[in-house]
Design an enzyme around this catalytic site. Structure first.
Site, PDB file in Angstrom:
ATOM      1  CG  ASP A   1      -0.321   0.049   2.583  1.00  0.00           C
ATOM      2  OD1 ASP A   1       0.963  -0.750   2.606  1.00  0.00           O
ATOM      3  OD2 ASP A   1      -0.901   0.278   3.362  1.00  0.00           O
TER       4      ASP A   1
ATOM      5  CD  GLU B   1       4.387   0.665   6.949  1.00  0.00           C
ATOM      6  OE1 GLU B   1       4.950   1.194   8.008  1.00  0.00           O
ATOM      7  OE2 GLU B   1       3.837   1.593   5.940  1.00  0.00           O
TER       8      GLU B   1
END
Length: 430
Positions: free
Chosen positions: A95, A159
């Site tokens: 991400d 994350e």
């Protein structure tokens, strides 16, 4: 180990994968509920890149796709060694933070190669590492070099924002997917500047609501000014914090640039006219705590300080001859709350595997300069406490983290593969 130490990045393979990853980074932005990343889109490209080298296709690369939330997967790549020893690279996430195209000089969701600079959202944090490690693993699998040590890489979801628990590395931990990695060092590959990061700070948010008494500004003696209360109460708490959590020698040993800090970052108050003294004021901020103190200590100290102020708010300095924090029938009060999500800092254990990494960096970059940051990384402390021998590295640029016009250097990524290969070779002898 000559073949391993001679490994060079396949530039064409790396850039082709990175271009595909940056090309879908718009759908990898992580800021729920507005942006919910679909990490599986990135995994599809990684899976295609490693497919020719998989065990199922006659290669030696083991691949496991692990999903705990629809569309949001993690990927484990493994090249088995001849012993139970393991070296692992974890933390490279699928991400990215949100990018506003209007603030960029280029399309953030396309890879732009300009000389040595690679522009695009995720080049430094952290799709560049995903492409780098994927390429290296395919090259290792292709080379057929025999290793005593199992080499493993894990690409993780979720994350940048932990809005949904159990999606990324926390889910992998809870389900035992990383347990075998305790048999060797674990390199968290999500920092920057090609030098070892050996410490991070913990992070804790706080809200301080300061309750006064509404009144007309022309009759201040009849009220309690919540804004003035907030100014003095915040300073009082900061003074207590810095007295109890001062700079220490360990911070110098670990190359922290700043000690622990507590500071306000936002302030608001009851709405009203400029001729009204507000009834309440809310101060919000955060604590950044070096790993040589604990967040439980901080909470205890600050709660006790607020209790003292609530018992006698008049101990605070007032502003001018009529400002006060108690009037007949009413005294000021404070409410302190801490955010639910806490990140804990880490001081890495400087084991022989760490020194093997320092040696690899010196071999490639001629010098090794460890550092620590007052930023925070999720779950690394919890992994250390769970028995993982963890330390941190990254090949992007710290100045480019989360920034507009994010970029990394191709030369740094090329050296990154050499460092990782040399480190793995050095670990073989431990």
């Amino acid at each position: 180990m000559a073949t391993l130490r001679a490994l060079k990045l396949d530039r064409k393979r790396f850039l082709e994968l990175l271009e595909k990853l940056i090309g879908i980074s718009e759908k990898l932005q992580d800021n729920p509920p507005h942006f919910v990343p679909q990490e599986n889109l990135a995994i599809q490209h990684v899976m295609a890149a490693v497919d020719p080298f998989r065990v199922e296709n006659g290669g030696r690369l083991h691949v496991e796709h692990v999903v705990y939330s629809e569309g949001r997967g993690n990927l484990i790549l493994k090249i088995p060694g001849t012993t139970e020893k393991v070296v692992s690279m974890v933390g490279s996430h699928l991400d990215v933070v949100v990018a506003d195209p209007e603030c960029w000089e280029r399309d953030p969701f396309q890879l732009h190669v300009e000389g040595d600079k690679l522009f695009g959202r995720g080049t430094t944090d952290c799709l560049g590492h995903v492409a780098l490690v994927t390429t290296m693993m395919t090259q290792l699998a292709e080379s057929r070099v025999e290793l005593d040590t199992t080499v493993c890489a894990v690409f993780i979801a979720s994350e940048e924002a932990q809005a949904e628990a159990g999606v990324g590395v926390d889910g992998l931990l809870e389900n035992g997917k990383l347990e075998f990695m305790k048999k060797g060092p674990l390199l968290w590959l999500d920092t920057a500047d090609s030098q070892p990061c050996i410490g991070t700070a913990g992070a804790l948010t706080w809200d301080l609501k300061c309750n006064g008494m509404l009144c007309h500004s022309g009759m201040p003696q009849q009220g309690i000014n919540a804004v003035e209360l907030a100014m003095e109460a915040t300073k009082y708490l900061q003074d207590v914090f810095y007295e109890q959590f001062p700079a220490c020698d360990k911070e110098k040993e670990y190359y922290f640039r700043t000690p622990s800090t507590m500071k306000p970052t936002q302030i608001s108050c009851a709405k009203g006219g400029l001729n009204q003294i507000p009834q309440w004021c809310l101060v919000q901020g955060d604590v950044r705590l070096t790993p040589f103190y604990t967040m439980e200590q901080v909470k205890k100290v600050l709660r006790e300080a607020v209790t003292r102020l609530n018992e006698d708010p008049t101990c605070l300095p007032s502003h001018g001859p009529v400002s006060k924090y108690a009037v007949p029938g009413k005294k000021a009060s404070l409410e302190l709350r801490f955010g639910e999500y806490v990140m804990h800092g880490i001081a890495c254990n400087l084991t022989p595997y760490y020194h093997a990494l320092c040696s690899a960096i010196k071999q490639v970059r001629k010098e090794c300069q460890p550092y620590s940051v007052s930023g925070s990384l999720p779950l690394v402390k919890e992994m250390q406490d769970a028995g993982f021998n963890i330390f941190m590295l990254g090949f992007g640029l710290m100045s480019s983290y989360h920034a507009d016009n994010e970029y990394c250097l191709l030369s740094d990524m090329e050296q990154g593969v050499e460092i990782l290969a040399s480190w793995i070779a050095n670990c073989e002898g431990i």
